[in-house]
Design a protein around this motif. Structure first.
Motif, PDB file in Angstrom:
ATOM      1  N   ALA A  28      -0.920 -52.816  58.980  1.00  0.00           N
ATOM      2  CA  ALA A  28      -0.726 -54.166  58.438  1.00  0.00           C
ATOM      3  C   ALA A  28       0.501 -54.817  59.065  1.00  0.00           C
ATOM      4  CB  ALA A  28      -0.559 -54.101  56.924  1.00  0.00           C
ATOM      5  N   GLY A  29       0.376 -56.105  59.352  1.00  0.00           N
ATOM      6  CA  GLY A  29       1.490 -56.843  59.930  1.00  0.00           C
ATOM      7  C   GLY A  29       2.376 -57.400  58.835  1.00  0.00           C
ATOM      8  N   GLY A  30       2.565 -58.690  58.855  1.00  0.00           N
ATOM      9  CA  GLY A  30       3.379 -59.313  57.817  1.00  0.00           C
ATOM     10  C   GLY A  30       4.865 -59.061  58.002  1.00  0.00           C
ATOM     11  N   ARG A  31       5.603 -59.329  56.938  1.00  0.00           N
ATOM     12  CA  ARG A  31       7.057 -59.197  57.015  1.00  0.00           C
ATOM     13  C   ARG A  31       7.479 -57.733  56.909  1.00  0.00           C
ATOM     14  NH1 ARG A  31      10.008 -63.429  53.160  1.00  0.00           N
ATOM     15  NH2 ARG A  31      11.755 -62.542  54.366  1.00  0.00           N
ATOM     16  N   ARG A  32       8.339 -57.299  57.811  1.00  0.00           N
ATOM     17  CA  ARG A  32       8.874 -55.937  57.820  1.00  0.00           C
ATOM     18  C   ARG A  32      10.384 -56.016  57.950  1.00  0.00           C
ATOM     19  NH1 ARG A  32       5.249 -51.376  60.356  1.00  0.00           N
ATOM     20  NH2 ARG A  32       3.199 -51.999  59.593  1.00  0.00           N
TER      21      ARG A  32
END
Length: 278
Positions: A28-32
């Motif tokens: 999953a991508g998104g904010r890390r």
């Protein structure tokens, strides 16, 4: 307890994983919080414990095994030079060579050969198959383009061709050198137990009792340098100094370059090449 020494392995692993795109690996991508893959994601791809991988980055738990390093290299999709660097950091030595058959060479490497107008030069594999050559080599040594692919093997030519045997003034010494160097090349490329090496040796033993005798002597020699004296049908006797070179990053390849041993040999070689050009 972690050592006070710089943890170069951990630093390298962190750097490699932060450069990778999680989405490209199905995560999953998104904010890390940090870029790249997480530690547990690398561990999952490498099929090792997340705790063990974390310890490696933190400099704990001792030296990893070669198997673990290979799994991590695959998980991080490291190139071969990067994998070698990983081994140097983790174990203090490069990985064992992995033999890979070669069918040809890159255009850039062929360009290096072609730039040597007056120096016959070839690129050969660990099996001593000639996979690259320049015009001077075709004129002075063998026109490999006229041979089938399997016929471009130096060992097959040395021990199976009366024509090649007659052209080498000191065939016995050259043959002993070739067999010893071939044995060293096979070992260096990690091909000792490969089917390709076993089949070639068996074929040559059937083809030539002389090869079988030399092979059973178990001599190993380095390529290094030497002089090859060739009886050429147009130029007469040519004395050619040869030097061997490794191809960086390609342990299965080697380059051999020939240069005239004297000014008289250089004149005969230049006249021969000019005659063929005309």
């Amino acid at each position: 307890m972690a050592s006070d020494a710089p943890n170069q392995l951990g630093t390298y692993l962190r750097d490699r994983r932060t450069r990778l795109d999680p989405v490209a690996f199905g995560f999953a991508g998104g904010r890390r919080r940090t870029p790249g893959l997480r530690r547990e994601e690398v561990a999952s791809r490498a099929n090792i414990s997340a705790t063990w991988y974390t310890w490696l980055e933190q400099g704990r738990g001792g030296a990893p095994s070669a198997n673990v390093l290979d799994r991590i290299a695959k998980g991080l999709m490291l190139t071969e030079p990067e994998r070698e660097h990983l081994y140097m950091l983790g174990l203090g030595h490069p990985p064992e060579a992995r033999y890979q058959p070669v069918d040809g060479i890159s255009p850039r490497l062929q360009g290096v050969l072609d730039a040597m107008l007056l120096s016959p030069a070839i690129i050969k594999t660990a099996m001593w198959d000639v996979v690259g050559w320049n015009r001077a080599a075709a004129v002075v040594l063998t026109d490999y383009a006229k041979l089938p692919r399997e016929g471009r093997n130096i060992l097959r030519l040395m021990f199976g061709s009366d024509h090649v045997r007659a052209r080498n003034e000191d065939w016995d010494s050259i043959a002993r050198f070739v067999v010893g160097a071939f044995r060293a090349d096979v070992s260096r490329a990690g091909a000792n137990n490969s089917a390709a090496a076993s089949e070639l040796v068996a074929e040559l033993c059937r083809l030539s009792p002389e090869f079988e005798r030399l092979w059973q002597d178990n001599d190993v020699v380095a390529h290094g340098e030497g002089v090859k004296r060739i009886h050429h049908p147009d130029a007469g006797l040519l004395a050619m100094e040869f030097s061997s070179f490794a191809v960086e990053g390609r342990p299965e390849l080697g380059m051999i370059v020939y240069n005239p041993a004297s000014s008289a040999d250089a004149e005969r070689l230049r006249a021969l090449l000019d005659m063929r050009e005309a």
